[in-house]
Design a protein around this motif. Structure first.
Motif, PDB file in Angstrom:
ATOM      1  N   GLY A   1      23.230  25.776 -64.646  1.00 10.48           N
ATOM      2  CA  GLY A   1      23.754  24.440 -64.893  1.00 10.48           C
ATOM      3  C   GLY A   1      23.405  23.478 -63.768  1.00 10.48           C
ATOM      4  O   GLY A   1      22.995  22.325 -64.020  1.00 10.48           O
ATOM      5  N   PHE A   2      23.530  23.939 -62.527  1.00 15.36           N
ATOM      6  CA  PHE A   2      23.138  23.109 -61.388  1.00 15.36           C
ATOM      7  C   PHE A   2      21.637  22.836 -61.405  1.00 15.36           C
ATOM      8  O   PHE A   2      21.189  21.720 -61.102  1.00 15.36           O
ATOM      9  N   GLU A   3      20.851  23.859 -61.761  1.00 13.05           N
ATOM     10  CA  GLU A   3      19.399  23.685 -61.803  1.00 13.05           C
ATOM     11  C   GLU A   3      18.995  22.646 -62.850  1.00 13.05           C
ATOM     12  O   GLU A   3      18.071  21.857 -62.627  1.00 13.05           O
ATOM     13  N   ARG A   4      19.671  22.627 -63.975  1.00 10.98           N
ATOM     14  CA  ARG A   4      19.355  21.636 -65.005  1.00 10.98           C
ATOM     15  C   ARG A   4      19.553  20.213 -64.497  1.00 10.98           C
ATOM     16  O   ARG A   4      18.819  19.306 -64.883  1.00 10.98           O
ATOM     17  N   THR A   5      20.551  20.026 -63.658  1.00  7.45           N
ATOM     18  CA  THR A   5      20.879  18.682 -63.178  1.00  7.45           C
ATOM     19  C   THR A   5      20.123  18.333 -61.904  1.00  7.45           C
ATOM     20  O   THR A   5      19.549  17.247 -61.788  1.00  7.45           O
ATOM     21  N   LEU A   6      20.106  19.243 -60.949  1.00  5.83           N
ATOM     22  CA  LEU A   6      19.555  18.936 -59.636  1.00  5.83           C
ATOM     23  C   LEU A   6      18.080  19.263 -59.504  1.00  5.83           C
ATOM     24  O   LEU A   6      17.398  18.681 -58.657  1.00  5.83           O
ATOM     25  N   ARG A   7      17.604  20.233 -60.326  1.00  4.51           N
ATOM     26  CA  ARG A   7      16.197  20.657 -60.260  1.00  4.51           C
ATOM     27  C   ARG A   7      15.797  20.993 -58.822  1.00  4.51           C
ATOM     28  O   ARG A   7      14.892  20.408 -58.250  1.00  4.51           O
ATOM     29  N   PHE A   8      16.490  22.006 -58.250  1.00  2.40           N
ATOM     30  CA  PHE A   8      16.202  22.392 -56.869  1.00  2.40           C
ATOM     31  C   PHE A   8      15.109  23.439 -56.785  1.00  2.40           C
ATOM     32  O   PHE A   8      14.832  23.967 -55.710  1.00  2.40           O
ATOM     33  N   GLY A   9      14.475  23.788 -57.910  1.00  2.00           N
ATOM     34  CA  GLY A   9      13.283  24.631 -57.873  1.00  2.00           C
ATOM     35  C   GLY A   9      13.413  26.006 -58.476  1.00  2.00           C
ATOM     36  O   GLY A   9      12.450  26.782 -58.443  1.00  2.00           O
ATOM     37  N   LEU A  10      14.576  26.326 -59.065  1.00  2.00           N
ATOM     38  CA  LEU A  10      14.748  27.668 -59.620  1.00  2.00           C
ATOM     39  C   LEU A  10      13.826  27.906 -60.809  1.00  2.00           C
ATOM     40  O   LEU A  10      13.245  28.987 -60.947  1.00  2.00           O
ATOM     41  N   PHE A  11      13.673  26.908 -61.665  1.00  2.00           N
ATOM     42  CA  PHE A  11      12.783  27.066 -62.816  1.00  2.00           C
ATOM     43  C   PHE A  11      11.327  27.233 -62.378  1.00  2.00           C
ATOM     44  O   PHE A  11      10.531  27.863 -63.075  1.00  2.00           O
ATOM     45  N   ASP A  12      10.979  26.661 -61.234  1.00  2.00           N
ATOM     46  CA  ASP A  12       9.591  26.744 -60.766  1.00  2.00           C
ATOM     47  C   ASP A  12       9.227  28.148 -60.290  1.00  2.00           C
ATOM     48  O   ASP A  12       8.061  28.531 -60.298  1.00  2.00           O
TER      49      ASP A  12
ATOM     50  N   ALA B   1      24.222  14.970 -65.646  1.00  2.00           N
ATOM     51  CA  ALA B   1      25.280  15.799 -65.072  1.00  2.00           C
ATOM     52  C   ALA B   1      26.327  16.159 -66.129  1.00  2.00           C
ATOM     53  O   ALA B   1      26.748  17.320 -66.233  1.00  2.00           O
ATOM     54  N   TRP B   2      26.760  15.187 -66.939  1.00  2.00           N
ATOM     55  CA  TRP B   2      27.785  15.445 -67.950  1.00  2.00           C
ATOM     56  C   TRP B   2      27.283  16.429 -69.007  1.00  2.00           C
ATOM     57  O   TRP B   2      28.007  17.338 -69.405  1.00  2.00           O
ATOM     58  N   ASP B   3      26.039  16.222 -69.456  1.00  2.00           N
ATOM     59  CA  ASP B   3      25.466  17.128 -70.445  1.00  2.00           C
ATOM     60  C   ASP B   3      25.385  18.552 -69.902  1.00  2.00           C
ATOM     61  O   ASP B   3      25.691  19.526 -70.604  1.00  2.00           O
ATOM     62  N   SER B   4      24.969  18.670 -68.649  1.00  8.09           N
ATOM     63  CA  SER B   4      24.852  19.991 -68.045  1.00  8.09           C
ATOM     64  C   SER B   4      26.210  20.661 -67.914  1.00  8.09           C
ATOM     65  O   SER B   4      26.348  21.862 -68.177  1.00  8.09           O
ATOM     66  N   ILE B   5      27.226  19.887 -67.530  1.00  5.94           N
ATOM     67  CA  ILE B   5      28.581  20.433 -67.396  1.00  5.94           C
ATOM     68  C   ILE B   5      29.092  20.921 -68.746  1.00  5.94           C
ATOM     69  O   ILE B   5      29.672  22.014 -68.859  1.00  5.94           O
ATOM     70  N   MET B   6      28.873  20.120 -69.785  1.00  6.85           N
ATOM     71  CA  MET B   6      29.353  20.492 -71.114  1.00  6.85           C
ATOM     72  C   MET B   6      28.664  21.749 -71.632  1.00  6.85           C
ATOM     73  O   MET B   6      29.301  22.642 -72.192  1.00  6.85           O
ATOM     74  N   VAL B   7      27.336  21.819 -71.439  1.00  5.12           N
ATOM     75  CA  VAL B   7      26.586  22.989 -71.902  1.00  5.12           C
ATOM     76  C   VAL B   7      27.037  24.249 -71.146  1.00  5.12           C
ATOM     77  O   VAL B   7      27.299  25.300 -71.752  1.00  5.12           O
ATOM     78  N   THR B   8      27.150  24.134 -69.823  1.00  5.07           N
ATOM     79  CA  THR B   8      27.558  25.279 -69.014  1.00  5.07           C
ATOM     80  C   THR B   8      28.973  25.724 -69.365  1.00  5.07           C
ATOM     81  O   THR B   8      29.241  26.923 -69.509  1.00  5.07           O
ATOM     82  N   ALA B   9      29.886  24.761 -69.507  1.00  8.87           N
ATOM     83  CA  ALA B   9      31.272  25.093 -69.853  1.00  8.87           C
ATOM     84  C   ALA B   9      31.345  25.759 -71.229  1.00  8.87           C
ATOM     85  O   ALA B   9      32.116  26.710 -71.424  1.00  8.87           O
ATOM     86  N   THR B  10      30.535  25.274 -72.161  1.00  6.62           N
ATOM     87  CA  THR B  10      30.528  25.882 -73.502  1.00  6.62           C
ATOM     88  C   THR B  10      30.019  27.313 -73.446  1.00  6.62           C
ATOM     89  O   THR B  10      30.617  28.219 -74.051  1.00  6.62           O
ATOM     90  N   TYR B  11      28.928  27.528 -72.725  1.00  2.00           N
ATOM     91  CA  TYR B  11      28.370  28.870 -72.600  1.00  2.00           C
ATOM     92  C   TYR B  11      29.386  29.834 -71.983  1.00  2.00           C
ATOM     93  O   TYR B  11      29.600  30.951 -72.482  1.00  2.00           O
ATOM     94  N   ILE B  12      30.004  29.405 -70.874  1.00  2.00           N
ATOM     95  CA  ILE B  12      30.949  30.278 -70.170  1.00  2.00           C
ATOM     96  C   ILE B  12      32.175  30.556 -71.026  1.00  2.00           C
ATOM     97  O   ILE B  12      32.685  31.678 -71.066  1.00  2.00           O
ATOM     98  N   THR B  13      32.659  29.525 -71.740  1.00  3.05           N
ATOM     99  CA  THR B  13      33.830  29.713 -72.607  1.00  3.05           C
ATOM    100  C   THR B  13      33.538  30.730 -73.706  1.00  3.05           C
ATOM    101  O   THR B  13      34.352  31.623 -73.970  1.00  3.05           O
ATOM    102  N   ILE B  14      32.382  30.595 -74.340  1.00  6.84           N
ATOM    103  CA  ILE B  14      32.009  31.540 -75.400  1.00  6.84           C
ATOM    104  C   ILE B  14      31.870  32.950 -74.838  1.00  6.84           C
ATOM    105  O   ILE B  14      32.358  33.924 -75.427  1.00  6.84           O
ATOM    106  N   PHE B  15      31.238  33.063 -73.679  1.00  9.83           N
ATOM    107  CA  PHE B  15      31.019  34.371 -73.067  1.00  9.83           C
ATOM    108  C   PHE B  15      32.340  35.035 -72.697  1.00  9.83           C
ATOM    109  O   PHE B  15      32.574  36.213 -73.013  1.00  9.83           O
ATOM    110  N   LEU B  16      33.237  34.293 -72.036  1.00  9.35           N
ATOM    111  CA  LEU B  16      34.514  34.864 -71.617  1.00  9.35           C
ATOM    112  C   LEU B  16      35.414  35.168 -72.815  1.00  9.35           C
ATOM    113  O   LEU B  16      36.139  36.166 -72.814  1.00  9.35           O
ATOM    114  N   ALA B  17      35.378  34.298 -73.836  1.00 10.70           N
ATOM    115  CA  ALA B  17      36.182  34.549 -75.038  1.00 10.70           C
ATOM    116  C   ALA B  17      35.742  35.847 -75.707  1.00 10.70           C
ATOM    117  O   ALA B  17      36.574  36.669 -76.118  1.00 10.70           O
TER     118      ALA B  17
END
Length: 213
Positions: free
Chosen positions: A88-99, A129-145
């Motif tokens: 989620g942070f990488e989607r917003t900040l692009r600090f190089g993880l995808f590279d 940032a908002w889109d990334s937060i929503m996507v990450t929160a949705t993924y984590i919620t589904i996974f934990l549920a």
């Protein structure tokens, strides 16, 4: 995939040779496959393909249903949750993880031939940032549920199996005593057992037999 397959075959070979396999061997195999799933997910995201991390959900469910040590499931949940947050942070900040995964390799450049050099350098594009937060929160919620639902189901199933086994054993002991007309021994077995619907019925039976005698 080769690493996970090789690890699985090594554990299978050990099991065939020793006729047994420890929970440690299985746990190692599980964590190897989990890391391979997350790595393949990182590759997929960096190449703008569908994510593969949901495979980790299936792996966690298998671990829960197979009754591996509790710390294995908790460790897997922790790793996947941290991974999703980092992505989620990488989607917003692009600090190089995808590279790291090599999206800029020549064999992938043709996939983004419609982009200019500057756009290609930032592929995949940053997300808000908002889109990334929503996507990450949705993924984590589904996974934990899924994790807690499957865990409750697995624990309940094992509890029912244990109760059924205990009831069968108790019935065998009581019937064995009754066959010998030893009501005292049967009563002792019932007093030592946990109170259940079966113990109540058998206690009533012993009471009737006492009155009959």
């Amino acid at each position: 995939g080769l690493v996970g397959t090789a690890t699985s075959f090594l554990i299978l070979g050990k099991m065939l040779m020793t006729r047994k396999v420890s929970s440690v061997d299985i746990s190692i195999n599980v964590f190897v496959w989990l890391m391979l799933i997350l790595w393949s997910d990182l590759l997929a995201l960096s190449e703008m393909r569908e994510p593969n991390w949901p495979l980790a959900v299936i792996l966690v469910d298998i671990v829960l249903l197979c009754a591996l040590p509790a710390h294995v499931g908790k460790g897997m949940v922790t790793i996947v949750t941290i991974y999703l947050i980092v992505i989620g942070f990488e989607r917003t900040l692009r600090f190089g993880l995808f590279d790291i995964s090599g999206v800029r390799m020549a064999r992938h450049r043709k996939c983004f031939s419609y982009l200019d050099a500057e756009e290609l350098a930032n592929t995949p594009c940053k997300a808000g940032a908002w889109d990334s937060i929503m996507v990450t929160a949705t993924y984590i919620t589904i996974f934990l549920a899924d994790f807690f639902c499957t865990k409750n189901f697995a624990v309940g199933m094992r509890r029912e199996q244990a109760n059924l086994k205990a009831s069968v054993n108790l019935a065998e002991l009581v019937v064995s005593a009754l066959v010998r007309f030893d009501l005292d021994e049967a009563r002792e077995e019932l007093l030592a057992a946990e109170t259940t619907a079966l113990t109540a019925v058998l206690t009533k039976l012993l009471h009737n037999l006492d009155n009959y005698r």
